[in-house]
Scaffold this active site. Structure first.
Site, PDB file in Angstrom:
ATOM      1  N   TYR A  53      34.253  69.301  35.932  1.00 46.49           N
ATOM      2  CA  TYR A  53      32.801  69.074  35.982  1.00 46.49           C
ATOM      3  C   TYR A  53      32.454  67.900  35.070  1.00 46.49           C
ATOM      4  O   TYR A  53      31.621  67.053  35.411  1.00 46.49           O
ATOM      5  CB  TYR A  53      32.075  70.336  35.532  1.00 46.49           C
ATOM      6  CG  TYR A  53      30.576  70.211  35.359  1.00 46.49           C
ATOM      7  CD1 TYR A  53      29.705  70.538  36.394  1.00 46.49           C
ATOM      8  CD2 TYR A  53      30.025  69.795  34.154  1.00 46.49           C
ATOM      9  CE1 TYR A  53      28.330  70.444  36.232  1.00 46.49           C
ATOM     10  CE2 TYR A  53      28.653  69.697  33.977  1.00 46.49           C
ATOM     11  CZ  TYR A  53      27.809  70.025  35.020  1.00 46.49           C
ATOM     12  OH  TYR A  53      26.443  69.938  34.849  1.00 46.49           O
TER      13      TYR A  53
ATOM     14  N   HIS B 147      22.460  73.080  42.303  1.00 43.99           N
ATOM     15  CA  HIS B 147      23.111  73.867  43.360  1.00 43.99           C
ATOM     16  C   HIS B 147      23.428  75.273  42.862  1.00 43.99           C
ATOM     17  O   HIS B 147      23.142  76.270  43.521  1.00 43.99           O
ATOM     18  CB  HIS B 147      24.383  73.129  43.785  1.00 43.99           C
ATOM     19  CG  HIS B 147      25.278  73.865  44.726  1.00 43.99           C
ATOM     20  ND1 HIS B 147      25.556  73.406  45.993  1.00 43.99           N
ATOM     21  CD2 HIS B 147      25.987  75.018  44.600  1.00 43.99           C
ATOM     22  CE1 HIS B 147      26.388  74.237  46.594  1.00 43.99           C
ATOM     23  NE2 HIS B 147      26.669  75.229  45.761  1.00 43.99           N
ATOM     24  N   GLU B 148      24.027  75.349  41.688  1.00 44.03           N
ATOM     25  CA  GLU B 148      24.438  76.654  41.180  1.00 44.03           C
ATOM     26  C   GLU B 148      23.273  77.531  40.761  1.00 44.03           C
ATOM     27  O   GLU B 148      23.320  78.742  40.912  1.00 44.03           O
ATOM     28  CB  GLU B 148      25.437  76.472  40.040  1.00 44.03           C
ATOM     29  CG  GLU B 148      26.788  76.036  40.551  1.00 44.03           C
ATOM     30  CD  GLU B 148      27.175  76.779  41.812  1.00 44.03           C
ATOM     31  OE1 GLU B 148      27.266  78.009  41.795  1.00 44.03           O
ATOM     32  OE2 GLU B 148      27.369  76.117  42.841  1.00 44.03           O
TER      33      GLU B 148
ATOM     34  N   HIS C 155      22.111  79.690  43.516  1.00 49.09           N
ATOM     35  CA  HIS C 155      22.939  80.865  43.810  1.00 49.09           C
ATOM     36  C   HIS C 155      22.473  82.106  43.046  1.00 49.09           C
ATOM     37  O   HIS C 155      22.726  83.234  43.476  1.00 49.09           O
ATOM     38  CB  HIS C 155      24.397  80.605  43.417  1.00 49.09           C
ATOM     39  CG  HIS C 155      25.193  79.844  44.420  1.00 49.09           C
ATOM     40  ND1 HIS C 155      25.097  80.041  45.782  1.00 49.09           N
ATOM     41  CD2 HIS C 155      26.143  78.884  44.252  1.00 49.09           C
ATOM     42  CE1 HIS C 155      25.932  79.234  46.403  1.00 49.09           C
ATOM     43  NE2 HIS C 155      26.575  78.523  45.509  1.00 49.09           N
TER      44      HIS C 155
ATOM     45  N   ASP D  25      26.919  79.701  50.341  1.00 51.20           N
ATOM     46  CA  ASP D  25      27.601  78.435  50.622  1.00 51.20           C
ATOM     47  C   ASP D  25      27.986  78.440  52.095  1.00 51.20           C
ATOM     48  O   ASP D  25      29.102  78.796  52.465  1.00 51.20           O
ATOM     49  CB  ASP D  25      28.848  78.272  49.746  1.00 51.20           C
ATOM     50  CG  ASP D  25      28.507  77.884  48.322  1.00 51.20           C
ATOM     51  OD1 ASP D  25      27.563  77.094  48.136  1.00 51.20           O
ATOM     52  OD2 ASP D  25      29.174  78.369  47.398  1.00 51.20           O
TER      53      ASP D  25
END
Length: 352
Positions: free
Chosen positions: A281, A303-304, A307, A318
């Protein structure tokens, strides 16, 4: 959100850009056949229905040995909560151990217990199915995607037996030596959080009242309720990214649970509202992408956050990685796809 310092934790995941294969009768596809072995133990047979050999990343897919989401489980119309991990992959430099090759008509088999990543102790009938896109790999680089879809399998669960199945996450314990958020990692994450908040707020405004055609490009509809939902989720992400001492998530600067394989940028534990960054990362992602739909730290973090159900319910899935896969989704799937939000935020920032 609580950020790891000497006493707090911190976590995130990354975005993968892919390009679509040429459409036509020879386009690759995977057919998934699900069958029951015994109570909650399920077998998946994945067949290459195309006319040529394909190589694809099997992480977050069948054959992944980790507690990843291979199927969705439903009681009636309600999905049973998933209690495993969601891993984010890099788009280049992918090593061979993460790749599976299938010739035309060839199959792979995978067996797994759905009770290890979902609470099925109440027993009774559940339906199981799986669909989405899996990334194609050529010379270690993601170059396209393969659609996959399974049959619907109905299983009458013996709750007593299901309750005895060992839970995947119950075995997770943090390593004795944990590197807290400090130094370069802390600095990088602080910047990523600030950028993620900025991008999410910009995208929320655009979703609510911006260009309809741009919104439709990523979410496949201009319906006002969908635009409102997307804006609400993005504002929730911005709020979470802006809080480093409170909020609903725990964000690890490192890998406390040991799921950072060589190809994983970061991973999420949705049922625990935790995110964990992996070494690449920091080493492979820039703070902000300079190209449309490219990976970076900010949109990976954004993005995370999508979730995590603690940020906005329900948490996203995803279903399609990268621009070409994400823009092939239906409106319903795009609304529930993490990368659709990351890609849209990137597009608004760079005026793609």
């Amino acid at each position: 959100m609580r950020v790891t310092t000497l006493s707090t934790a911190l976590f995130a995941l990354a975005s993968t850009a892919v390009s679509a294969p040429t459409a036509g009768s020879s386009s690759p596809g995977l057919e998934v056949k699900l069958t029951q072995i015994d109570n909650t133990r399920v077998k998946a047979v994945v067949k290459n229905t195309g006319s040529e050999e394909v190589s694809f990343v099997h992480l977050n897919f069948f054959k992944d040995a980790g507690p990843v989401k291979k199927v969705s489980i439903y009681r009636g119309q309600d999905e049973v909560q998933f209690e495993g991990i969601k891993r984010r992959l890099r788009s280049s430099g992918i090593t061979k151990e993460a790749v599976t090759s299938l010739g035309a008509g060839e199959t792979l088999e995978d067996e797994f217990d759905i009770a290890s990543t979902s609470d099925l102790a109440s027993g009774g009938p559940v339906s199981i199915r799986s669909h989405g896109f899996v990334p194609i790999v050529v010379d270690g680089k993601i170059t396209g995607y393969i659609p996959y879809k399974s049959n619907d399998l109905t299983v009458n669960v013996d709750g007593g037996k299901a309750a005895k199945v060992t839970k995947a996450l119950s075995q997770l314990t943090r390593r004795t030596e944990v590197t807290d958020c400090k130094g370069d990692a802390e600095s990088s994450l602080t910047t990523a959080l600030s950028n993620a908040a900025k991008l999410a707020n910009q995208a929320a405004e655009a979703a609510e009242s911006g260009d309809e055609s741009k919104f439709e490009e990523y979410f496949k509809t201009t319906d006002q309720q969908t635009r409102t939902t997307v804006a609400e989720r993005l504002r929730a992400v911005a709020k979470e990214a802006g809080s480093t001492s409170g909020g609903s998530t725990t964000y690890h600067c490192n890998d406390p649970y040991g799921y950072c394989e060589p190809n994983v940028l970061a991973y999420t534990l949705p049922s625990k509202n935790e995110i964990a960054n992996c070494d690449i990362y920091y080493s492979e992602l820039p703070p902000l992408a300079q190209k449309c739909h490219a990976q970076d730290q900010a949109t990976t973090t954004l993005h995370e956050f999508t979730h995590a159900p603690g940020v906005y319910q329900p948490g996203t899935e995803d279903l399609g990685y990268g621009y070409d896969a994400a823009t092939q989704l239906s409106a319903q799937d795009a609304l529930n796809n993490a990368d659709s939000y990351a890609l849209y935020a990137n597009a608004i920032e760079l005026k793609c």
